[in-house]
Design a protein around this motif. Structure first.
Motif, short mmCIF file in Angstrom:
data_model
loop_
_atom_site.label_atom_id
_atom_site.label_comp_id
_atom_site.label_asym_id
_atom_site.label_seq_id
_atom_site.Cartn_x
_atom_site.Cartn_y
_atom_site.Cartn_z
N ASP A 24 -34.50 -33.86 45.34
CA ASP A 24 -34.48 -32.53 44.76
C ASP A 24 -34.91 -31.51 45.80
OD1 ASP A 24 -37.51 -32.19 44.40
OD2 ASP A 24 -37.14 -33.99 43.23
N ILE A 31 -31.15 -28.18 33.12
CA ILE A 31 -31.93 -29.21 32.43
C ILE A 31 -32.55 -28.58 31.20
CG2 ILE A 31 -33.89 -30.80 32.60
CD1 ILE A 31 -33.37 -30.84 35.67
N ALA A 63 -28.08 -34.87 33.85
CA ALA A 63 -26.88 -35.17 34.64
C ALA A 63 -25.84 -35.89 33.78
CB ALA A 63 -27.25 -36.00 35.87
N HIS A 84 -31.74 -30.99 41.23
CA HIS A 84 -32.01 -32.44 41.19
C HIS A 84 -30.66 -33.13 41.37
CE1 HIS A 84 -36.13 -31.93 39.66
NE2 HIS A 84 -35.61 -30.88 39.04
N TYR A 85 -30.61 -34.10 42.26
CA TYR A 85 -29.36 -34.81 42.57
C TYR A 85 -29.50 -36.25 42.08
CZ TYR A 85 -28.59 -30.79 45.57
OH TYR A 85 -28.43 -29.50 46.04
N VAL A 86 -28.58 -36.67 41.20
CA VAL A 86 -28.67 -37.97 40.56
C VAL A 86 -27.39 -38.77 40.82
CG1 VAL A 86 -28.99 -39.19 38.36
CG2 VAL A 86 -30.09 -36.96 38.72
N PRO A 106 -34.12 -35.17 34.59
CA PRO A 106 -32.95 -34.87 35.42
C PRO A 106 -31.81 -35.88 35.19
CG PRO A 106 -34.93 -34.60 36.72
CD PRO A 106 -35.36 -35.20 35.39
N GLU A 107 -32.16 -37.14 35.01
CA GLU A 107 -31.14 -38.16 34.77
C GLU A 107 -30.40 -37.91 33.47
OE1 GLU A 107 -34.59 -40.48 36.78
OE2 GLU A 107 -34.36 -38.69 35.57
N VAL A 111 -32.28 -41.22 41.24
CA VAL A 111 -32.43 -39.84 41.69
C VAL A 111 -32.41 -39.87 43.21
CG1 VAL A 111 -33.97 -37.83 41.75
CG2 VAL A 111 -33.75 -39.16 39.64
N GLY A 126 -22.63 -30.77 36.81
CA GLY A 126 -24.03 -30.67 36.42
C GLY A 126 -24.33 -29.36 35.75
N SER A 182 -29.53 -30.11 37.21
CA SER A 182 -29.33 -31.49 37.61
C SER A 182 -27.84 -31.72 37.82
CB SER A 182 -29.87 -32.44 36.53
OG SER A 182 -29.79 -33.78 36.98
#
Length: 139
Positions: free
Chosen positions: A74, A44, A54, A85-87, A50-51, A71, A41, A13
């Motif tokens: 992903d 996980i 991050a 995963h991009y947050v 994921p949040e 989010v 990042g 993440s």
């Protein structure tokens, strides 16, 4: 009978931190192919969203306190094969520094126009779209 060995990479993440018209990127101590500059990042952990990952990784790597906003998406990273995963996160406090010098050797707040120099192969489309809206253009 064949035995299949799975070498699945753990999901990662990353945090997209925008502040004062710039986005924070970190330079890995050891580049992974073309990948040198990354968003802060890491892996996980079991039971972590994921949040949560991050937010934790940003604190561990840069010393910043952030909170998850949304989010962005992903995917399996096309260069590394890692599930990503991009947050989007909001900066709550702190000064960005290299807090984990085993993994990172630099952090930098970069402008929208500097992104291609740091990530020449381009960003994940939902991340680019988010940054297109969050960062001033032409800066």
């Amino acid at each position: 009978m064949t035995t299949e060995t799975k070498t699945e990479k753990p999901p990662v993440s990353v945090a997209i931190i925008v502040d004062n018209g710039k986005v924070l990127m970190a330079r890995r101590r050891a580049a992974e192919g073309e990948i040198s500059w990354v968003f802060p990042g890491g892996a996980i952990e079991v039971g972590e969203s994921p949040e949560e990952a991050a937010v934790r990784e940003v604190a561990e790597e840069t010393g910043l306190k952030v909170e998850a906003v949304q989010v962005l998406g992903d995917r399996v990273h096309p260069k590394s094969g890692v599930p990503m995963h991009y947050v989007a996160v909001r900066l709550v406090g702190g000064e960005a520094t290299v807090a984990d010098d085993d993994e990172l050797d630099a952090v930098a707040w970069i402008t929208h126009s500097e992104i291609p120099a740091h990530v020449p192969y381009g960003l994940f489309e939902p991340v680019q779209e988010y940054l297109d809206g969050a960062l001033p253009q032409g800066a």
